[in-house]
Design a protein around this motif. Structure first.
Motif, PDB file in Angstrom:
ATOM      1  N   SER A  64       0.614  -1.313  -0.053  1.00  0.00           N
ATOM      2  CA  SER A  64       0.096  -0.005  -0.013  1.00  0.00           C
ATOM      3  C   SER A  64       0.909   1.252   0.081  1.00  0.00           C
ATOM      4  O   SER A  64       1.909   1.254   0.399  1.00  0.00           O
ATOM      5  CB  SER A  64      -0.953   0.054   1.107  1.00  0.00           C
ATOM      6  N   GLY A  65       0.168   2.260  -0.326  1.00  0.00           N
ATOM      7  CA  GLY A  65       1.170   3.502  -0.428  1.00  0.00           C
ATOM      8  C   GLY A  65       1.126   4.113   0.946  1.00  0.00           C
ATOM      9  O   GLY A  65       0.346   3.831   1.833  1.00  0.00           O
ATOM     10  N   ALA A 101       8.211   8.577   1.318  1.00  0.00           N
ATOM     11  CA  ALA A 101       6.972   8.069   0.659  1.00  0.00           C
ATOM     12  C   ALA A 101       7.021   7.055  -0.339  1.00  0.00           C
ATOM     13  O   ALA A 101       8.279   6.808  -0.852  1.00  0.00           O
ATOM     14  CB  ALA A 101       6.461   9.464  -0.160  1.00  0.00           C
ATOM     15  N   MET A 103       4.936   4.690  -3.521  1.00  0.00           N
ATOM     16  CA  MET A 103       3.690   4.509  -4.341  1.00  0.00           C
ATOM     17  C   MET A 103       3.764   3.120  -4.844  1.00  0.00           C
ATOM     18  O   MET A 103       4.734   2.712  -5.221  1.00  0.00           O
ATOM     19  CB  MET A 103       3.700   5.706  -5.250  1.00  0.00           C
ATOM     20  N   THR A 104       2.501   2.421  -4.391  1.00  0.00           N
ATOM     21  CA  THR A 104       2.573   0.936  -5.123  1.00  0.00           C
ATOM     22  C   THR A 104       1.606   1.165  -6.192  1.00  0.00           C
ATOM     23  O   THR A 104       0.932   1.390  -6.488  1.00  0.00           O
ATOM     24  CB  THR A 104       1.933   0.176  -3.883  1.00  0.00           C
ATOM     25  N   PHE A 105       2.229   0.032  -7.266  1.00  0.00           N
ATOM     26  CA  PHE A 105       1.621  -0.348  -8.537  1.00  0.00           C
ATOM     27  C   PHE A 105       1.448  -1.713  -8.666  1.00  0.00           C
ATOM     28  O   PHE A 105       2.509  -2.429  -8.765  1.00  0.00           O
ATOM     29  CB  PHE A 105       2.429   0.468  -9.745  1.00  0.00           C
ATOM     30  N   ASN A 117       6.891  -0.917  -7.308  1.00  0.00           N
ATOM     31  CA  ASN A 117       6.670   0.256  -6.331  1.00  0.00           C
ATOM     32  C   ASN A 117       7.926   1.216  -6.591  1.00  0.00           C
ATOM     33  O   ASN A 117       8.955   0.753  -6.729  1.00  0.00           O
ATOM     34  CB  ASN A 117       6.648  -0.250  -4.816  1.00  0.00           C
TER      35      ASN A 117
END
Length: 458
Positions: A64-65, A101, A103-105, A117
């Motif tokens: 998760s982000g 930070a 960010m997940t993809f 990520n």
């Protein structure tokens, strides 16, 4: 080794050695409160942006982000003892210590690749360090004009900062193998002085002296890259490995010099290029269940600091590190226990001394000179204990931690011979001190650091 060390210190200020090892060769380790509570041990756990401080493959663990910011309050106290007296001085600082930070993809395909990520992490720490040593009325210098003075005090004064900004990518393959890579960008600022006070035996007046080529000012920027991998072995075990290239530093340097036959007392600027050590980290983690996790990291330096040679100064620096520097060795252990939404954390870290034993001539308390071997000269090993707690509000969380770092070492100063080849003494506007032995104090360094992190998961 004795001859090499003494010759080096004659042509260079001791603080140059300390800063090369303590600042430029050690990346900032200020992470989130969770990271710091676990002594910076997360090489096989990962899951957040602080993975870029140890093993970028940890970015691939995230599902998760997340965004977090950490406030730091640091306290650095040095107590220097010499000739039966002690001086203590504490520096307190508050700052933004870390921002991270991820960010997940998630990859919606039939492939075994589950996530790609992206992470960014900013780490910042104060490098302020003040060591004031009391004087010794038995250590007397006789000037050519037949006046005499005794050592009143000595001080190394450093202030500045070190920051590291990292960008990385991590991948998750079939929830069993995680790969990662990162790019690291460093910035530093150092203002350093090396001063001594001598008190006149005739009228008690004080005279200030500065070491040749001090004070000096350095502004640096550096670059390194890192690669990492984490593998799962069964449901409960993970192993990780990471490699960080040397940091390639460009340092803009300016300094004051004295008694030059052409320029007299003046100011000069120069550039230096430094390659700090390459490092490898091996990690192991045990995850008993969703409530308990334990991680161990071992970091080993694979190379030694090395300056690009522009003249005699860089040659002497390289010779010293070649002969006397020990490769970095550090062990970090961290654990987390979860009780519903509460988090309890603790950790311990040990870093070995960076130098072999050195033999020097030193002043005794009665003003005589004797030879002595030190296995903790300039810097020594370091122990760190940490604890922390946190609370998860599901989307938001808050963490806090406390860290205690201690070290004891022998602090050499005052050495600097003036002869026809070069001048390395201590200078006042009117005269100089030339010393062929060190005064050596015992320094106890204690750092008490507090961190609080606010984070958001999305």
């Amino acid at each position: 080794m004795s001859i090499s060390a003494a010759f080096f210190a004659q042509a260079q200020d001791v603080s140059v050695i300390r800063n090369t090892t303590d600042v430029y060769s050690n990346a900032p380790n200020i992470g989130s409160a969770k990271f710091n509570a676990m002594a910076g041990s997360n090489g096989a756990l990962g899951g957040d942006a602080n993975s870029l401080l140890t093993n970028p493959a940890g970015l691939g663990v995230a599902i998760s982000g997340e965004v977090s910011g950490t406030l730091s309050v640091t306290s650095n106290k040095n107590t220097s003892s010499y000739a039966g007296s002690s001086y203590g001085y504490t520096i307190n600082k508050g700052d933004l210590g870390n921002v991270g930070a991820v960010m997940t993809f998630q990859l919606m395909t039939e492939s075994a690749w589950k996530f790609i990520n992206i992470g960014v992490n900013y780490s910042n720490q104060s490098i302020d360090n003040y060591i004031e040593t009391p004087g010794n009325s038995n250590l007397i210098y006789d000037f050519p004009d037949a006046t005499s003075s005794s050592l009143g005090r000595h001080a190394y004064d450093r202030y500045g900062y070190m920051s590291k900004t990292s960008f990385g990518v991590g991948a998750n393959y079939n929830n069993n193998l995680y790969l990662g890579a990162g790019l690291n960008f460093f910035n530093s600022s150092i203002d350093q002085s090396d001063t001594a006070i001598f008190n006149s035996l005739s009228n008690g007046s004080s005279e200030y002296f500065s070491k040749q080529n001090t004070p000096f000012y350095e502004r640096g920027n550096g670059f390194s890259a890192s690669l990492g991998v984490i593998g799962k072995f069964g449901r409960n075990f993970r192993l990780g490995a990471a490699l960080e290239t040397p940091t390639f530093w460009n340092i803009d340097r300016s300094y004051s010099f004295y008694n030059d036959p052409i320029y007299g007392d003046d100011y000069a600027v120069e550039d230096r290029k430094l390659t700090s050590p390459m490092k490898a980290t091996l990690s192991a983690a045990f995850i008993a269940n969703k409530s308990f996790a334990l991680n161990v990291d071992y970091t080993l330096g694979l190379t030694k600091p090395k300056y690009k040679v522009y003249g005699d100064a860089e040659t002497e620096l390289n010779d010293f590190f070649k002969d006397n520097y020990k490769n970095l060795s550090e062990v970090k252990i961290g654990a987390e226990y979860r009780i519903k939404q509460f988090r309890l954390r603790g950790g311990y870290a040990y870093a070995s001394s960076p130098f072999d034993a050195l033999n020097v001539d030193r002043y005794t308390d009665n003003g005589g000179i004797t030879g002595q071997s030190y296995n903790n000269l300039i810097l020594n090993d370091r122990n760190a204990l940490s604890v922390g707690l946190g609370y998860d509000f599901r989307s938001f969380y808050i963490d806090a931690s406390y860290q205690n770092v201690t070290s004891k070492y022998s602090n050499p100063f005052l050495y600097g011979v003036v002869d026809n080849a070069y001048e390395a003494g201590y200078y006042s506007p009117s005269r100089l001190i030339s010393s062929d032995a060190y005064a050596v104090s015992d320094v106890k360094n204690v750092r008490n650091n507090f961190f609080i992190t606010f984070g958001w998961k999305f």
